[in-house]
Motif scaffolding. Structure first.
Motif, PDB file in Angstrom:
ATOM      1  N   TYR B  33       0.885  -1.492   0.065  1.00  0.00           N
ATOM      2  CA  TYR B  33       0.218  -0.051  -0.022  1.00  0.00           C
ATOM      3  C   TYR B  33       0.715   1.327  -0.028  1.00  0.00           C
ATOM      4  N   PHE B  35       0.651   5.366   0.764  1.00  0.00           N
ATOM      5  CA  PHE B  35       0.366   6.605   1.588  1.00  0.00           C
ATOM      6  C   PHE B  35       0.683   7.641   1.577  1.00  0.00           C
ATOM      7  N   TYR B  37       0.351  11.154   4.331  1.00  0.00           N
ATOM      8  CA  TYR B  37       0.374  11.630   5.373  1.00  0.00           C
ATOM      9  C   TYR B  37       0.391  13.660   5.245  1.00  0.00           C
ATOM     10  N   GLN B  39       1.236  16.314   7.813  1.00  0.00           N
ATOM     11  CA  GLN B  39       1.232  16.550   9.474  1.00  0.00           C
ATOM     12  C   GLN B  39       1.485  18.293   9.662  1.00  0.00           C
ATOM     13  N   MET B  45       0.025  13.772  12.811  1.00  0.00           N
ATOM     14  CA  MET B  45      -0.016  13.341  11.426  1.00  0.00           C
ATOM     15  C   MET B  45      -1.247  13.132  10.944  1.00  0.00           C
ATOM     16  N   LEU B  47      -4.007  11.131   8.093  1.00  0.00           N
ATOM     17  CA  LEU B  47      -3.933  10.276   6.365  1.00  0.00           C
ATOM     18  C   LEU B  47      -4.821  11.312   5.477  1.00  0.00           C
ATOM     19  N   PHE B  91       4.042  13.340   4.212  1.00  0.00           N
ATOM     20  CA  PHE B  91       4.751  12.816   4.075  1.00  0.00           C
ATOM     21  C   PHE B  91       4.533  11.314   2.934  1.00  0.00           C
ATOM     22  N   THR B  96       3.318  -3.082   3.281  1.00  0.00           N
ATOM     23  CA  THR B  96       2.517  -3.969   3.667  1.00  0.00           C
ATOM     24  C   THR B  96       1.495  -3.303   5.140  1.00  0.00           C
ATOM     25  N   SER B  98       1.608  -3.969   7.708  1.00  0.00           N
ATOM     26  CA  SER B  98       2.102  -4.873   9.185  1.00  0.00           C
ATOM     27  C   SER B  98       3.292  -3.743   9.129  1.00  0.00           C
ATOM     28  N   LYS B  99       4.046  -2.631   8.200  1.00  0.00           N
ATOM     29  CA  LYS B  99       4.881  -2.333   8.491  1.00  0.00           C
ATOM     30  C   LYS B  99       5.008  -0.995   6.923  1.00  0.00           C
ATOM     31  N   LEU B 100       5.557  -0.155   7.714  1.00  0.00           N
ATOM     32  CA  LEU B 100       5.302   1.643   6.794  1.00  0.00           C
ATOM     33  C   LEU B 100       6.797   1.282   6.590  1.00  0.00           C
ATOM     34  N   PHE B 102       8.799   5.256   6.624  1.00  0.00           N
ATOM     35  CA  PHE B 102       7.978   7.120   5.672  1.00  0.00           C
ATOM     36  C   PHE B 102       9.822   7.674   5.503  1.00  0.00           C
ATOM     37  N   GLY B 103       8.713   8.446   3.413  1.00  0.00           N
ATOM     38  CA  GLY B 103      10.062   8.821   3.358  1.00  0.00           C
ATOM     39  C   GLY B 103      10.161  11.004   4.231  1.00  0.00           C
ATOM     40  N   THR B 104      11.334  11.278   3.814  1.00  0.00           N
ATOM     41  CA  THR B 104      11.681  12.169   4.665  1.00  0.00           C
ATOM     42  C   THR B 104      10.948  13.916   4.940  1.00  0.00           C
TER      43      THR B 104
END
Lengths: 114, 112
Positions: B33, B35, B37, B39, B45, B47, B91, B96, B98-100, B102-104
């Protein structure tokens, strides 16, 4: 509906002192995350809980960091002893299991270590 | 391994205009997936928009839309009719359930 609640919002401590952060996730969210966000960076996962079980703590520096999620609801993240490099924002997030990764974040706890 | 790259540290847009924020990613997962986000300065933060990688159709949410180019591993965010309240850090994140990762982030300024 209340969102993810974190406390304290701000904490200033001397190096080598202990510190603890608390998180209350959205009611019914069984997955809870602690993220570290350094200034100018994106969040980085520290630990993920499914109910009370820590299912991913591979990025948690276990020599000084610890976390717990008793009863699968609230969670506490502790640092002992704190170092200068630990100054950052600690974000808590929660999600419904199987929600395809949509996270709900708290406002974060900003730690300054002097 | 997953990486997410946002090459624009800052962007500026005039109110009512359109702006596009860039994001590229790399993943070994077949099912993932993506996304965006937002902030705001208060730090909570939220979605903005979500895209399932198996869907070819680009996701849209009111003034927000994405351009998902799976082969190029690109996932840009377009904000139409920009408003002052859109000013924030944005961001890109991918992974998946269970684990994302993130970019900077890209700091978006909205000017009058």
């Amino acid at each position: 509906e209340a969102g993810v609640v974190q406390s304290p919002r701000y904490k200033i401590i001397e190096k080598k002192q202990p510190v603890a952060f608390w998180c209350n996730p959205i009611s019914g969210h069984n997955t809870l995350y602690w993220y570290l966000q350094n200034l100018g960076q994106g969040p980085e996962l520290l630990i993920r809980y499914e109910n009370e079980e820590a299912v991913d703590d591979s990025q948690l520096p276990k020599d000084r960091f610890s976390a717990e999620r008793l009863k699968g609801v609230d969670s506490t993240l502790k640092i002992q002893p704190a170092e200068l490099g630990d100054s950052a924002v600690y974000l808590c997030a929660s999600s419904l299991q199987g929600s395809a990764g949509e996270l709900f974040f708290g406002e974060g706890s900003r730690l300054t270590v002097l | 391994a997953q990486t997410v790259t946002q090459s624009q540290p800052e962007m500026s847009v005039q109110e009512a205009e359109t702006v596009t924020l860039s994001c590229t990613y790399d993943t070994s997962e077949s099912d993932y997936y993506l996304f965006w986000y937002k902030q705001p300065p208060s730090r909570q933060m939220i979605l903005v928009i979500r895209q399932e990688a198996y869907k070819q159709q680009n996701a849209t949410e009111n003034r927000f839309s994405v351009n998902f180019q799976k082969a190029a591993k690109s996932f840009s965010l377009k904000i139409s009719d920009s408003q002052l309240g859109d000013a924030a850090m944005y961001f890109c994140a991918g992974g998946t359930a269970s684990k994302l990762t993130f970019g900077t982030g890209t700091r978006l300024q909205v000017t009058l």
